[in-house]
Write an enzyme that holds these catalytic residues in place. Structure first.
Site, PDB file in Angstrom:
ATOM      1  N   ASN A   9       0.865  -1.181   0.000  1.00 34.34           N
ATOM      2  CA  ASN A   9       0.000   0.000   0.000  1.00 34.34           C
ATOM      3  C   ASN A   9       0.906   1.236   0.000  1.00 34.34           C
ATOM      4  O   ASN A   9       1.550   1.534   1.001  1.00 34.34           O
ATOM      5  CB  ASN A   9      -0.885  -0.034   1.253  1.00 34.34           C
ATOM      6  CG  ASN A   9      -1.710   1.234   1.419  1.00 34.34           C
ATOM      7  OD1 ASN A   9      -1.763   2.070   0.521  1.00 34.34           O
ATOM      8  ND2 ASN A   9      -2.342   1.368   2.569  1.00 34.34           N
ATOM      9  N   LYS A  11       0.090   4.325  -0.218  1.00 40.13           N
ATOM     10  CA  LYS A  11      -0.497   5.499   0.447  1.00 40.13           C
ATOM     11  C   LYS A  11      -0.281   6.755  -0.410  1.00 40.13           C
ATOM     12  O   LYS A  11      -0.336   6.673  -1.626  1.00 40.13           O
ATOM     13  CB  LYS A  11       0.056   5.627   1.869  1.00 40.13           C
ATOM     14  CG  LYS A  11      -0.103   4.324   2.668  1.00 40.13           C
ATOM     15  CD  LYS A  11       0.184   4.456   4.140  1.00 40.13           C
ATOM     16  CE  LYS A  11      -0.012   3.111   4.828  1.00 40.13           C
ATOM     17  NZ  LYS A  11       0.150   3.153   6.273  1.00 40.13           N
ATOM     18  N   HIS A  95      -9.306   1.145   4.997  1.00 38.50           N
ATOM     19  CA  HIS A  95      -8.019   1.285   5.700  1.00 38.50           C
ATOM     20  C   HIS A  95      -8.206   2.187   6.923  1.00 38.50           C
ATOM     21  O   HIS A  95      -8.993   3.129   6.889  1.00 38.50           O
ATOM     22  CB  HIS A  95      -6.963   1.875   4.755  1.00 38.50           C
ATOM     23  CG  HIS A  95      -5.585   1.795   5.336  1.00 38.50           C
ATOM     24  ND1 HIS A  95      -5.125   2.706   6.248  1.00 38.50           N
ATOM     25  CD2 HIS A  95      -4.596   0.893   5.153  1.00 38.50           C
ATOM     26  CE1 HIS A  95      -3.885   2.362   6.603  1.00 38.50           C
ATOM     27  NE2 HIS A  95      -3.539   1.272   5.953  1.00 38.50           N
ATOM     28  N   GLU A  97      -6.548   4.519   8.063  1.00 32.27           N
ATOM     29  CA  GLU A  97      -6.337   5.956   7.813  1.00 32.27           C
ATOM     30  C   GLU A  97      -7.588   6.589   7.208  1.00 32.27           C
ATOM     31  O   GLU A  97      -7.890   7.753   7.470  1.00 32.27           O
ATOM     32  CB  GLU A  97      -5.101   6.139   6.913  1.00 32.27           C
ATOM     33  CG  GLU A  97      -3.818   5.880   7.694  1.00 32.27           C
ATOM     34  CD  GLU A  97      -2.683   5.261   6.899  1.00 32.27           C
ATOM     35  OE1 GLU A  97      -2.708   5.314   5.658  1.00 32.27           O
ATOM     36  OE2 GLU A  97      -1.760   4.712   7.538  1.00 32.27           O
ATOM     37  N   GLU A 167      -5.016  -5.011  10.509  1.00 34.14           N
ATOM     38  CA  GLU A 167      -3.955  -4.024  10.736  1.00 34.14           C
ATOM     39  C   GLU A 167      -4.210  -3.323  12.073  1.00 34.14           C
ATOM     40  O   GLU A 167      -5.003  -2.370  12.129  1.00 34.14           O
ATOM     41  CB  GLU A 167      -3.953  -2.986   9.615  1.00 34.14           C
ATOM     42  CG  GLU A 167      -3.716  -3.566   8.240  1.00 34.14           C
ATOM     43  CD  GLU A 167      -3.146  -2.523   7.282  1.00 34.14           C
ATOM     44  OE1 GLU A 167      -2.047  -2.747   6.778  1.00 34.14           O
ATOM     45  OE2 GLU A 167      -3.792  -1.480   7.073  1.00 34.14           O
ATOM     46  N   GLY A 173       3.002   2.098  10.872  1.00 35.19           N
ATOM     47  CA  GLY A 173       3.961   3.188  10.735  1.00 35.19           C
ATOM     48  C   GLY A 173       4.700   3.505  12.023  1.00 35.19           C
ATOM     49  O   GLY A 173       5.364   4.529  12.135  1.00 35.19           O
ATOM     50  N   SER A 213       3.856  -2.394  10.187  1.00 39.64           N
ATOM     51  CA  SER A 213       5.315  -2.488  10.343  1.00 39.64           C
ATOM     52  C   SER A 213       5.883  -3.842   9.914  1.00 39.64           C
ATOM     53  O   SER A 213       6.793  -4.374  10.542  1.00 39.64           O
ATOM     54  CB  SER A 213       5.727  -2.146  11.780  1.00 39.64           C
ATOM     55  OG  SER A 213       5.353  -0.817  12.090  1.00 39.64           O
TER      56      SER A 213
HETATM   57  P1  13P Z   1       3.408   0.240   7.658  1.00 35.29           P
HETATM   58  O1  13P Z   1       3.911  -1.028   7.024  1.00 35.29           O
HETATM   59  O2  13P Z   1       4.140   1.463   7.198  1.00 35.29           O
HETATM   60  O3  13P Z   1       3.311   0.121   9.138  1.00 35.29           O
HETATM   61  O4  13P Z   1       1.901   0.449   7.118  1.00 35.29           O
HETATM   62  C1  13P Z   1       0.995  -0.594   7.211  1.00 35.29           C
HETATM   63  C2  13P Z   1      -0.219  -0.216   6.459  1.00 35.29           C
HETATM   64  O5  13P Z   1      -0.968   0.664   6.856  1.00 35.29           O
HETATM   65  C3  13P Z   1      -0.495  -0.917   5.195  1.00 35.29           C
HETATM   66  O6  13P Z   1      -1.778  -0.662   4.742  1.00 35.29           O
END
Ligand code: 13P
Length: 251
Positions: A9, A11, A95, A97, A167, A173, A213
């Site tokens: 992803n 982003k 997601h 976010e 997740e 992150g 992560s």
């Molecule tokens: P990270 O791998 O940067 O923690 O992000 C995970 C994520 O949100 C994938 O959709």
């Protein structure tokens, strides 16, 4: 029995040029990879160009979101059939976010998942608890609400077009991955919930990805867990070398 999925992803990263150069770096690194579905999810603007670059590579393309209507006066939205048209086979939905910053709810996740599947896309439906919820021992209750709401009314035949991504919000992150035991415990819970609600067969064949992560040095341990069928990768999916190392987890 379940083909592993490694999805990146991206982003809000990468211009079209950066996206094209990333996939061209990636292709040779995963050309010999077998038995893994590899997916990249660039921003909308890069989808069509990246689709051209991916042709014949076996790497699949996902969008990061979609709307639930097929067309109409919905300024700024993108319909599932437009994603198909751009070359996508998958779309990420719900997601954390989007839930946190853009008002996504289980009800909108449900509408989007249904619309995506109707258009022939596979929906990667994301769920996960916050740190506060985990510390209050609400993880399973939160996931149950998100999953039952997000997948409500889906007919059993639609389940071959659903991938779940667990997740934990506190692991995204932050560099704090859920331990293999923590992740496996939740994945097993999700699979048993799916069996209870949508039948044993659907639950057994459904891929459940872990996200938060994931890095080249922790993917192997996660993938060794019986109910972890893949990874949804953020930061480490932005560079070809680290993403390929994750996709090549089996060595
Ligand atoms: P990270 O791998 O940067 O923690 O992000 C995970 C994520 O949100 C994938 O959709």
């Amino acid at each position: 029995m379940r083909t592993p999925v490694i999805a990146g992803n991206w982003k809000l990263f990468k211009t079209i040029g950066e996206a094209v150069s990333m996939v061209n770096d990636l292709k040779p690194l995963v050309a010999a990879t077998q038995g893994v579905e590899i997916i990249v999810a660039p921003a909308f603007t890069a989808l069509s160009r990246v689709a051209d670059e991916l042709a014949g590579s076996g790497i699949l393309l996902a969008a990061q979101d979609c709307y639930w209507e097929e067309e109409g006066a919905f300024t700024g939205e993108v319909a599932p059939k437009m994603l198909k048209d751009a070359g996508c086979s998958h779309v990420i939905i719900g997601h954390s976010e989007r839930r946190q910053y853009f008002g996504e709810t289980d009800a909108t996740v449900n509408k989007k998942a249904k619309a995506a599947i109707k258009a022939g896309l596979t929906a990667i439906v994301c769920v996960g608890e916050t740190l506060t919820e985990r510390e209050a021992d609400e993880t399973f209750a939160v996931l149950e609400t998100q999953l039952l709401g997000g997948l409500e009314g889906l007919v059993p035949e639609a389940f071959s077009k659903v991938i779940i991504a667990y997740e934990p919000v506190w692991a995204i992150g932050t560099g704090k991955t859920a331990s293999e035991t923590q992740a496996q415990e939740v994945h097993a819970f999700i699979r048993s919930l799916m069996a209870r609600c949508f039948g044993q067969g659907n639950a057994e064949s459904m891929r459940i990805l872990y996200g938060g992560s994931v890095k080249p040095d922790n993917v192997k341990g996660l993938m060794a867990q019986p109910d972890i069928d893949g990874a949804l990768v953020g930061g480490a999916s932005l560079q070809a070398a680290s993403f390929a190392a994750i996709a090549n987890f089996a060595g």
